[in-house]
Design a protein around this motif. Structure first.
Motif: not given
Length: 366
Positions: A123, A130, A146, A230
């Motif tokens: 990522q 993100i 995302h 996360q």
């Protein structure tokens, strides 16, 4: 801890995004031989090493298999790698982004992604958002926000046989296009992972076989998996360090295996018909192989030291975090205790004030 992780000398990956006037140095301590970065902007580069010079940290970089030189990376975007995870595209939300345009990755992504099991291997953080790297069979298909990707979430949900549709179909692949042929008597079914948006799940049937199913074929199914957590930037950077170390170890093992096989071949007494020229060439190759073997052995030892140091730092950080949590708990308990004391004092003051008013009224009446 974040600053400490940035000082570790290990192989990283970046998207090169720097001022166009910045140059790549052939030597870290000399600005005589310089290379323009125009041809490498918005390309994925790999760092080989890092070195401090005149108060600045320079990275030795390469693009694909070409070593370029040294550069100070200030605005480039680090690619934070981790073991592959499975996702599916959410078609109705999908749109391309400027990252792929800047990287010159232009294609009909939906036609590539539709019905496919996507592998997410890293990522990036771009404009505080993100984005995940998407791979299909090890081929890179750009970075995508995302929110347009549906993660495969692990679960452990036993499904009663009576809740299954009479005509439930089992499938061999996640896009539900290859049904299991013939009759299959389902005695037990447990959901082990799901794509919540796609409403597709992987099920363990009869405690032995794994198949894909349409979640709509399960009556009154409620998935309460919560929000997907996360990781912090520190955790992501630690994952990237471990990924790099494991990747280098894997490469080293493969090279060492090739070297040893080559040495066995060169030393095989059965090869007696080698000409004198071939023998000289083989002797020369043997020296090179020995040198490479020793080099890889040294690299392996250094990677082991880095892993032990990183693990130690992580344990220390976890210990400090636990201490901080304990301190916060004790502080909170003291606050509660103080609050209760204040409430008691306030109550006593109210009672005292009421008694004073009552006494004052009696005195006035007299």
């Amino acid at each position: 801890m974040n600053n400490t992780l940035d000082t570790y000398n290990y192989s990283r990956q970046f998207i090169l995004v720097e001022d166009q006037d910045k140059k790549i140095r052939k030597r870290v301590n000399s600005d005589v031989e310089l290379i323009d970065i125009d041809d490498y902007l918005w390309k994925v580069i790999t760092t080989i090493s890092m070195q401090s010079f005149e108060g600045k940290m320079y990275h030795l970089i390469q693009h694909e298999d070409k070593k370029l030189g040294w550069i100070e990376l200030e605005d480039s975007i680090q690619i934070l790698r981790f073991p592959a995870q499975h996702y599916k595209v959410i078609e109705e939300r999908f749109n391309n982004n400027e990252i792929n345009s800047n990287m010159n990755i232009e294609k009909d992504f939906i036609s590539h992604f539709k019905g496919k099991l996507l592998n997410i291997k890293s990522q990036i953080i771009y404009n505080d958002e993100i984005y995940y790297s998407v791979f299909i069979k090890d081929k890179f298909h750009g970075f995508h926000h995302h929110s347009v990707l549906d993660p495969m979430r692990e679960c452990d949900i036993e499904i009663d046989k009576d809740r299954l549709d009479d005509n439930i179909q089992l499938y061999k692949v996640s896009n539900l296009t290859k049904p299991v042929e013939g009759e299959y008597d389902i005695e037990a079914l447990k959901l082990i992972s799901v794509f919540q948006e796609a409403k597709v799940g992987k099920a363990r049937v009869n405690q032995q076989d794994n198949f894909w199913i349409d979640l709509a074929s399960i009556e009154n199914l409620t998935l309460d998996l919560g929000e997907e957590g996360q990781k912090s930037i520190e955790e992501l950077k630690l994952d990237d360090i471990f990924y790099s170390i494991n990747s280098e170890r894997k490469k080293s093992k493969e090279i060492v295996k090739t070297v040893l096989n080559a040495k066995d071949f060169l030393n095989d007494k059965k090869n007696k018909k080698i000409s004198s020229d071939q023998l000289r060439a083989s002797s020369h190759s043997d020296e090179e192989l020995n040198s490479k073997y020793n080099e890889l052995k040294k690299e392996h030892q250094e990677q082991g030291k880095l892993l032990r140091k990183t693990t130690g730092d992580l344990k220390l950080a976890e210990k400090r975090l636990d201490q901080q949590k304990d301190y916060s708990s004790r502080l909170e308990a003291q606050k509660d205790k103080y609050k209760k004391r204040m409430e008691t004092v306030e109550e006593k003051l109210k009672n005292l004030d009421a008694k004073y008013k009552e006494l004052k009224e009696k005195t006035t009446q007299k």
